[in-house]
Structures are given as C-alpha cells and as structure tokens.
Design a protein around this motif. Structure first.
Motif, mmCIF file in Angstrom:
data_model
loop_
_atom_site.group_PDB
_atom_site.id
_atom_site.type_symbol
_atom_site.label_atom_id
_atom_site.label_comp_id
_atom_site.label_asym_id
_atom_site.label_seq_id
_atom_site.Cartn_x
_atom_site.Cartn_y
_atom_site.Cartn_z
ATOM 1 N N ILE A 1 0.864 -1.264 -0.170
ATOM 2 C CA ILE A 1 0.020 -0.009 0.086
ATOM 3 C C ILE A 1 0.980 1.272 -0.128
ATOM 4 O O ILE A 1 0.755 2.301 -0.741
ATOM 5 N N GLY A 2 1.969 1.221 0.803
ATOM 6 C CA GLY A 2 2.790 2.346 0.934
ATOM 7 C C GLY A 2 3.590 2.699 -0.432
ATOM 8 O O GLY A 2 3.617 3.801 -0.948
ATOM 9 N N GLY A 3 4.031 1.622 -1.052
ATOM 10 C CA GLY A 3 4.621 1.750 -2.391
ATOM 11 C C GLY A 3 3.734 2.276 -3.602
ATOM 12 O O GLY A 3 4.130 2.969 -4.185
ATOM 13 N N ALA A 4 2.575 1.841 -3.523
ATOM 14 C CA ALA A 4 1.379 2.361 -4.417
ATOM 15 C C ALA A 4 1.202 3.595 -4.198
ATOM 16 O O ALA A 4 1.163 4.686 -5.239
ATOM 17 N N ILE A 5 1.126 4.203 -2.921
ATOM 18 C CA ILE A 5 0.901 5.750 -2.472
ATOM 19 C C ILE A 5 1.950 6.546 -2.921
ATOM 20 O O ILE A 5 1.926 7.371 -3.776
ATOM 21 N N GLN A 6 3.345 6.168 -2.644
ATOM 22 C CA GLN A 6 4.468 6.929 -2.986
ATOM 23 C C GLN A 6 4.679 6.897 -4.600
ATOM 24 O O GLN A 6 5.179 7.891 -5.202
ATOM 25 N N ALA A 7 4.355 5.917 -5.476
ATOM 26 C CA ALA A 7 4.366 5.706 -6.871
ATOM 27 C C ALA A 7 3.648 6.780 -7.136
ATOM 28 O O ALA A 7 3.808 7.585 -8.212
ATOM 29 N N PHE A 8 2.121 7.019 -6.773
ATOM 30 C CA PHE A 8 1.070 7.587 -7.171
ATOM 31 C C PHE A 8 1.839 9.067 -7.021
ATOM 32 O O PHE A 8 1.653 10.030 -7.855
ATOM 33 N N ILE A 9 2.192 9.568 -5.822
ATOM 34 C CA ILE A 9 2.504 10.830 -5.400
ATOM 35 C C ILE A 9 3.779 11.178 -6.525
ATOM 36 O O ILE A 9 3.669 12.353 -6.747
ATOM 37 N N TYR A 10 4.501 10.404 -6.497
ATOM 38 C CA TYR A 10 5.798 10.670 -7.366
ATOM 39 C C TYR A 10 5.330 10.959 -8.860
ATOM 40 O O TYR A 10 5.938 12.094 -9.504
ATOM 41 N N ASN A 11 4.424 10.244 -9.318
ATOM 42 C CA ASN A 11 3.781 10.563 -10.496
ATOM 43 C C ASN A 11 3.167 12.166 -10.805
ATOM 44 O O ASN A 11 3.519 12.644 -11.797
ATOM 45 N N LEU A 12 2.366 12.129 -9.824
ATOM 46 C CA LEU A 12 2.057 13.726 -9.584
ATOM 47 C C LEU A 12 3.111 14.747 -9.958
ATOM 48 O O LEU A 12 3.012 15.797 -10.216
ATOM 49 N N ALA A 13 3.922 14.580 -8.734
ATOM 50 C CA ALA A 13 5.086 15.445 -8.579
ATOM 51 C C ALA A 13 6.035 15.568 -9.857
ATOM 52 O O ALA A 13 6.338 16.631 -10.451
ATOM 53 N N ALA A 14 6.241 14.189 -10.395
ATOM 54 C CA ALA A 14 6.932 14.413 -11.780
ATOM 55 C C ALA A 14 6.294 15.060 -12.812
ATOM 56 O O ALA A 14 6.858 15.618 -13.772
ATOM 57 N N GLY A 15 4.961 15.040 -12.783
ATOM 58 C CA GLY A 15 4.175 15.624 -13.793
ATOM 59 C C GLY A 15 4.462 17.294 -13.869
ATOM 60 O O GLY A 15 4.104 17.925 -14.628
ATOM 61 N N PHE A 16 4.648 17.822 -12.605
ATOM 62 C CA PHE A 16 4.768 19.388 -12.306
ATOM 63 C C PHE A 16 6.359 19.646 -12.435
ATOM 64 O O PHE A 16 6.467 20.615 -13.034
#
Length: 94
Positions: free
Chosen positions: A70-85
């Motif tokens: 669960i933590g890895g999924a959340i971190q990857a999701f947040i990374y993808n959001l941040a990388a978009g910016f």
C-alpha cells in the motif's frame, strides 16, 4: 535519462516484497528473543512468549508486506503527480 513516470503496481509489488523480507527478519528476531525471554520467565509465561515469537514469524511478514504494498503504491502515485509538475528525476549513466 529522466524517470518521468513509475508504474504504480510494479512499485507496489517491489516495496511489498522488500517490506515482507524485513517483516520476516523482525519476526525471526522476535522469535529468538521470545525464546530467550520465555526461558527466563520459567513456567508462568514462557510458553506464551515462545508462542508469540512463533506467531510473529508468520504474521509480521504478511502485515509488513501488505502495508509495504500500500505504501509503495501511494509513493509511486505521489511521485507521478510530482514528476508531472517538475519533470522527474534525472539519472546519469555510463
């Protein structure tokens, strides 16, 4: 080379497996210390301490794996959001 996106399921599986391995290590340590503490407690609490250590070997890897996934999924999701910016992480290779 720039990492622009991380596959969420792939990251979650890897972090889940790594966390489960740490959970197994923690469970083994609890089992060993439960045996030592159980022998020091004598007849009153020794069996309970050893049983708790045995259950830790089974339960901790499962729980660590679930929460690591669960933590890895959340971190990857947040990374993808941040990388978009900001454009991702830049990596230099030879």
């Amino acid at each position: 080379m720039i990492i622009k996106r991380i596959d969420i399921l792939s990251a979650a599986k890897i972090t889940g497996i790594i966390a489960a391995a740490f959970g197994l290590l923690a469970g083994i340590l609890m089992f060993l210390f439960g045996g030592v503490l159980g022998s020091l407690m004598g007849n009153e609490g020794g069996g309970f301490a050893m049983f708790g250590g045995f259950m830790a070997v089974i339960i901790l890897p499962i729980m660590y794996g679930i929460f690591g996934f669960i933590g890895g999924a959340i971190q990857a999701f947040i990374y993808n959001l941040a990388a978009g910016f900001i454009g991702g992480i830049r990596i230099e290779t030879e």
